[in-house]
Motif scaffolding. Sequence first.
Motif, PDB file in Angstrom:
ATOM      1  N   PHE A  10     -12.558 -11.849   5.282  1.00  0.00           N
ATOM      2  CA  PHE A  10     -13.495 -11.691   6.387  1.00  0.00           C
ATOM      3  C   PHE A  10     -12.868 -10.915   7.534  1.00  0.00           C
ATOM      4  CE2 PHE A  10     -14.219 -15.599   4.110  1.00  0.00           C
ATOM      5  CZ  PHE A  10     -15.598 -15.767   4.046  1.00  0.00           C
ATOM      6  N   TYR A  11     -13.691 -10.093   8.205  1.00  0.00           N
ATOM      7  CA  TYR A  11     -13.387  -9.576   9.532  1.00  0.00           C
ATOM      8  C   TYR A  11     -14.374 -10.253  10.479  1.00  0.00           C
ATOM      9  CZ  TYR A  11     -10.903  -5.774   7.131  1.00  0.00           C
ATOM     10  OH  TYR A  11     -10.050  -5.050   6.338  1.00  0.00           O
ATOM     11  N   ASP A  12     -13.840 -11.124  11.357  1.00  0.00           N
ATOM     12  CA  ASP A  12     -14.698 -11.914  12.227  1.00  0.00           C
ATOM     13  C   ASP A  12     -15.734 -12.636  11.347  1.00  0.00           C
ATOM     14  OD1 ASP A  12     -15.615 -13.034  14.588  1.00  0.00           O
ATOM     15  OD2 ASP A  12     -16.765 -11.278  15.182  1.00  0.00           O
ATOM     16  N   ARG A  13     -17.037 -12.390  11.554  1.00  0.00           N
ATOM     17  CA  ARG A  13     -18.053 -13.056  10.745  1.00  0.00           C
ATOM     18  C   ARG A  13     -18.498 -12.216   9.547  1.00  0.00           C
ATOM     19  NH1 ARG A  13     -22.140 -15.677  15.341  1.00  0.00           N
ATOM     20  NH2 ARG A  13     -20.562 -16.961  16.381  1.00  0.00           N
ATOM     21  N   SER A  14     -17.937 -11.027   9.407  1.00  0.00           N
ATOM     22  CA  SER A  14     -18.337 -10.148   8.305  1.00  0.00           C
ATOM     23  C   SER A  14     -17.586 -10.531   7.027  1.00  0.00           C
ATOM     24  CB  SER A  14     -18.049  -8.688   8.654  1.00  0.00           C
ATOM     25  OG  SER A  14     -18.817  -8.285   9.764  1.00  0.00           O
ATOM     26  N   HIS A  15     -18.332 -10.878   6.013  1.00  0.00           N
ATOM     27  CA  HIS A  15     -17.784 -11.297   4.716  1.00  0.00           C
ATOM     28  C   HIS A  15     -17.663 -10.052   3.842  1.00  0.00           C
ATOM     29  CE1 HIS A  15     -18.139 -14.439   1.220  1.00  0.00           C
ATOM     30  NE2 HIS A  15     -17.041 -13.706   1.146  1.00  0.00           N
ATOM     31  N   ILE A  16     -16.430  -9.582   3.602  1.00  0.00           N
ATOM     32  CA  ILE A  16     -16.221  -8.293   2.940  1.00  0.00           C
ATOM     33  C   ILE A  16     -15.906  -8.457   1.450  1.00  0.00           C
ATOM     34  CG2 ILE A  16     -14.965  -6.119   2.986  1.00  0.00           C
ATOM     35  CD1 ILE A  16     -16.609  -6.698   5.524  1.00  0.00           C
ATOM     36  N   LEU A  17     -14.930  -9.295   1.113  1.00  0.00           N
ATOM     37  CA  LEU A  17     -14.604  -9.539  -0.304  1.00  0.00           C
ATOM     38  C   LEU A  17     -15.266 -10.826  -0.755  1.00  0.00           C
ATOM     39  CD1 LEU A  17     -10.788  -8.670  -0.613  1.00  0.00           C
ATOM     40  CD2 LEU A  17     -12.777  -7.160  -0.834  1.00  0.00           C
ATOM     41  N   HIS A  18     -15.838 -10.789  -1.960  1.00  0.00           N
ATOM     42  CA  HIS A  18     -16.597 -11.917  -2.482  1.00  0.00           C
ATOM     43  C   HIS A  18     -16.017 -12.371  -3.828  1.00  0.00           C
ATOM     44  CE1 HIS A  18     -19.980 -11.307   0.418  1.00  0.00           C
ATOM     45  NE2 HIS A  18     -19.551 -10.064   0.365  1.00  0.00           N
ATOM     46  N   ALA A  19     -15.339 -13.507  -3.815  1.00  0.00           N
ATOM     47  CA  ALA A  19     -14.851 -14.143  -5.054  1.00  0.00           C
ATOM     48  C   ALA A  19     -14.121 -13.164  -5.966  1.00  0.00           C
ATOM     49  CB  ALA A  19     -16.019 -14.792  -5.796  1.00  0.00           C
ATOM     50  N   VAL A  20     -13.190 -12.427  -5.393  1.00  0.00           N
ATOM     51  CA  VAL A  20     -12.441 -11.431  -6.166  1.00  0.00           C
ATOM     52  C   VAL A  20     -11.390 -12.120  -7.030  1.00  0.00           C
ATOM     53  CG1 VAL A  20     -10.787  -9.540  -6.002  1.00  0.00           C
ATOM     54  CG2 VAL A  20     -12.840  -9.523  -4.585  1.00  0.00           C
ATOM     55  N   CYS A  21     -11.418 -11.832  -8.312  1.00  0.00           N
ATOM     56  CA  CYS A  21     -10.391 -12.279  -9.260  1.00  0.00           C
ATOM     57  C   CYS A  21      -9.767 -11.037  -9.892  1.00  0.00           C
ATOM     58  CB  CYS A  21     -10.992 -13.166 -10.332  1.00  0.00           C
ATOM     59  SG  CYS A  21     -11.663 -14.732  -9.715  1.00  0.00           S
ATOM     60  N   LEU A  22      -8.451 -10.936  -9.811  1.00  0.00           N
ATOM     61  CA  LEU A  22      -7.784  -9.742 -10.332  1.00  0.00           C
ATOM     62  C   LEU A  22      -6.347 -10.071 -10.688  1.00  0.00           C
ATOM     63  CD1 LEU A  22      -7.949  -6.632 -10.798  1.00  0.00           C
ATOM     64  CD2 LEU A  22      -7.155  -6.360  -8.449  1.00  0.00           C
ATOM     65  N   ASP A  23      -5.923  -9.647 -11.877  1.00  0.00           N
ATOM     66  CA  ASP A  23      -4.524  -9.745 -12.290  1.00  0.00           C
ATOM     67  C   ASP A  23      -3.890  -8.366 -12.197  1.00  0.00           C
ATOM     68  OD1 ASP A  23      -4.845 -12.407 -12.843  1.00  0.00           O
ATOM     69  OD2 ASP A  23      -5.152 -12.126 -14.991  1.00  0.00           O
ATOM     70  N   ILE A  24      -2.753  -8.288 -11.510  1.00  0.00           N
ATOM     71  CA  ILE A  24      -2.021  -7.033 -11.362  1.00  0.00           C
ATOM     72  C   ILE A  24      -0.700  -7.178 -12.110  1.00  0.00           C
ATOM     73  CG2 ILE A  24      -0.928  -5.477  -9.705  1.00  0.00           C
ATOM     74  CD1 ILE A  24      -3.106  -6.499  -7.682  1.00  0.00           C
ATOM     75  N   PRO A  25      -0.586  -6.562 -13.286  1.00  0.00           N
ATOM     76  CA  PRO A  25       0.591  -6.800 -14.135  1.00  0.00           C
ATOM     77  C   PRO A  25       1.869  -6.176 -13.574  1.00  0.00           C
ATOM     78  CG  PRO A  25      -1.273  -5.940 -15.409  1.00  0.00           C
ATOM     79  CD  PRO A  25      -1.596  -5.745 -13.966  1.00  0.00           C
ATOM     80  N   ILE A  26       2.975  -6.815 -13.868  1.00  0.00           N
ATOM     81  CA  ILE A  26       4.279  -6.340 -13.436  1.00  0.00           C
ATOM     82  C   ILE A  26       4.597  -4.992 -14.082  1.00  0.00           C
ATOM     83  CG2 ILE A  26       5.477  -7.614 -15.276  1.00  0.00           C
ATOM     84  CD1 ILE A  26       7.792  -8.034 -13.321  1.00  0.00           C
ATOM     85  N   GLY A  27       5.163  -4.100 -13.289  1.00  0.00           N
ATOM     86  CA  GLY A  27       5.653  -2.836 -13.813  1.00  0.00           C
ATOM     87  C   GLY A  27       4.592  -1.835 -14.202  1.00  0.00           C
ATOM     88  N   LYS A  28       3.355  -2.071 -13.813  1.00  0.00           N
ATOM     89  CA  LYS A  28       2.258  -1.189 -14.195  1.00  0.00           C
ATOM     90  C   LYS A  28       1.572  -0.625 -12.946  1.00  0.00           C
ATOM     91  CE  LYS A  28       2.885  -2.173 -18.547  1.00  0.00           C
ATOM     92  NZ  LYS A  28       3.495  -1.179 -19.469  1.00  0.00           N
ATOM     93  N   VAL A  29       0.723   0.384 -13.161  1.00  0.00           N
ATOM     94  CA  VAL A  29      -0.105   0.938 -12.096  1.00  0.00           C
ATOM     95  C   VAL A  29      -1.534   0.456 -12.309  1.00  0.00           C
ATOM     96  CG1 VAL A  29      -0.989   3.026 -10.978  1.00  0.00           C
ATOM     97  CG2 VAL A  29       1.342   3.002 -11.911  1.00  0.00           C
ATOM     98  N   THR A  30      -2.083  -0.194 -11.302  1.00  0.00           N
ATOM     99  CA  THR A  30      -3.475  -0.631 -11.327  1.00  0.00           C
ATOM    100  C   THR A  30      -4.254   0.189 -10.300  1.00  0.00           C
ATOM    101  OG1 THR A  30      -2.868  -2.884 -11.983  1.00  0.00           O
ATOM    102  CG2 THR A  30      -5.073  -2.560 -11.031  1.00  0.00           C
TER     103      THR A  30
END
Length: 231
Positions: A10-30
């Motif tokens: 959130f920024y103040d009352r603005s809800h920007i990201l919604h229930a984000v699920c993400l795996d960022i693997p080691i040693g890789k480019v995402t």
Amino acid sequence: MLKLTNVNSFYDRSHILHAVCLDIPIGKVTAVLGRNGTGKTTLLKTLMGLTDRMEGQINLEGTEIGKEPTFRRARAGIAYVPQGREIIPDFSIRENILMGAFARPDGKREIPELVPELFPYLMDNLERAGGVLSGGQQQQLAIARALAAQPKIILLDEPNEGIQPSIVEEIEAVIIRLNREVGLTVVLVEQNVAFARQAAHYFAMMEKGRIVVSGAIDELSDDMVHRHMAV
């Protein structure tokens, strides 16, 4: 290495990201892709603790860091190269680079050994003010500053935006080299799909603050690009 689970930001009352699920693997480019205004920059800022409020979990190598302040995330190994670079114009190239070293766990303040090899212009002009550099040179400086923290993960927000074409290929080559040769994990916010396909191993497509599709980069179809990135 880095795992987001049901992250809302959130920024103040603005809800920007919604229930984000993400795996960022080691040693890789995402690569994080999507139209402007879909939450890509907010995703990187959330990883660094730079939004007003966050809910959910951010796990780095088995440790929950979602409640940690920005400086502790930096010392844990996350470096950030923001959109617009945000170098300090009145500081010299040397001083700008060494600012990044404050995040080093061992407390040493020195220019990384890689910098002369990657960015010889910077080393030849260490006392020049950062504010007089071109956009491409400032981007090199911002990357060098991030490397001074000896990070495990580097977050890059549209690193080629506003850069003269003659330097774009150099920046792209450096990003690939930092991953392939140095072993840095890279999270790359990018509008250039061709470069994303060249550099990344995985992708996540964002729409309205959500991850709408993700997977291995060879699963990124032209239809997905048209559906989620075409204006």
